[in-house]
Design an enzyme around this catalytic site. Structure first.
Site, PDB file in Angstrom:
ATOM      1  N   HIS A  67     -21.085  84.032  15.591  1.00 49.72           N
ATOM      2  CA  HIS A  67     -21.461  85.418  15.852  1.00 49.72           C
ATOM      3  C   HIS A  67     -22.892  85.529  16.375  1.00 49.72           C
ATOM      4  CE1 HIS A  67     -18.143  87.217  13.060  1.00 49.72           C
ATOM      5  NE2 HIS A  67     -17.663  86.415  13.996  1.00 49.72           N
ATOM      6  N   GLU A  69     -25.369  87.479  15.606  1.00 51.06           N
ATOM      7  CA  GLU A  69     -26.414  87.547  14.582  1.00 51.06           C
ATOM      8  C   GLU A  69     -26.740  86.158  14.044  1.00 51.06           C
ATOM      9  OE1 GLU A  69     -23.419  89.030  14.785  1.00 51.06           O
ATOM     10  OE2 GLU A  69     -23.321  90.704  13.393  1.00 51.06           O
ATOM     11  N   CYS A  98     -22.047  87.840   8.266  1.00 51.94           N
ATOM     12  CA  CYS A  98     -23.320  87.947   8.989  1.00 51.94           C
ATOM     13  C   CYS A  98     -24.302  88.851   8.246  1.00 51.94           C
ATOM     14  CB  CYS A  98     -23.087  88.454  10.410  1.00 51.94           C
ATOM     15  SG  CYS A  98     -22.401  87.184  11.504  1.00 51.94           S
TER      16      CYS A  98
END
Length: 162
Positions: A67, A69, A98
């Site tokens: 992801h 992030e 996350c």
């Protein structure tokens, strides 16, 4: 948020192009976008996430992407950049994994454009918010800012405007 959106352009995920930027004291610390781990074929390059599937969302298999992030936090860590007390701008509300990583990295504010969590995930997310571990703020880019950005993207910016 504009830089997070531009980071999303680099995403190699076919399902959800997401971008993130970590900021502290108005300085960019790191950026990230979602995509396959380094050394693994990118979904955009091979045309699929998993062989034999038309869309990544046509199965119950987990995403191959890291992801945005997590990639931004990993980039900061890789380069020895402290994220304690920073904020993160993300084009999609962080998933719970996350969000926990964001909290562990000491990031205190999350600004997101599009809602993601629903149902029981909202309950868990709200525990973290109510405990004061992180704040979540939905934001949108104004039309005026988008128009100005589009002008900057298609026209030279480093010239005199006599």
């Amino acid at each position: 948020m504009m830089i997070a959106k531009l980071s999303a352009v680099r995403s190699t995920c076919l399902a959800f192009p997401v971008g993130a930027v970590i900021v502290k004291h108005r300085q960019i610390l790191a950026t990230g976008y979602n995509g396959s781990p380094p050394g693994s074929p990118h979904c955009t390059a091979q045309g699929f996430c998993y062989e034999g599937l038309q869309k990544c969302t046509d199965n119950n298999l987990p995403s191959r992407s890291i992801h945005a992030e997590a990639n931004a936090i990993a980039q900061a860590a890789k380069h020895g950049i402290r994220t304690e007390g920073a904020a993160i701008y993300v084009t999609l509300e962080p998933c719970l994994a996350c969000l926990k990583l964001i909290i562990s990295a000491g990031i205190k504010e999350v600004f997101y454009e599009t809602l993601f969590n629903t149902g029981d995930r909202v309950t868990v997310r709200d525990f973290f918010v109510n405990d004061g571990l992180v704040t979540l703020k939905p934001i949108q880019i104004s039309v005026a800012a988008a128009v100005q950005a589009a002008d900057f993207l298609v026209n030279p910016t480093s010239i005199s405007k006599d």
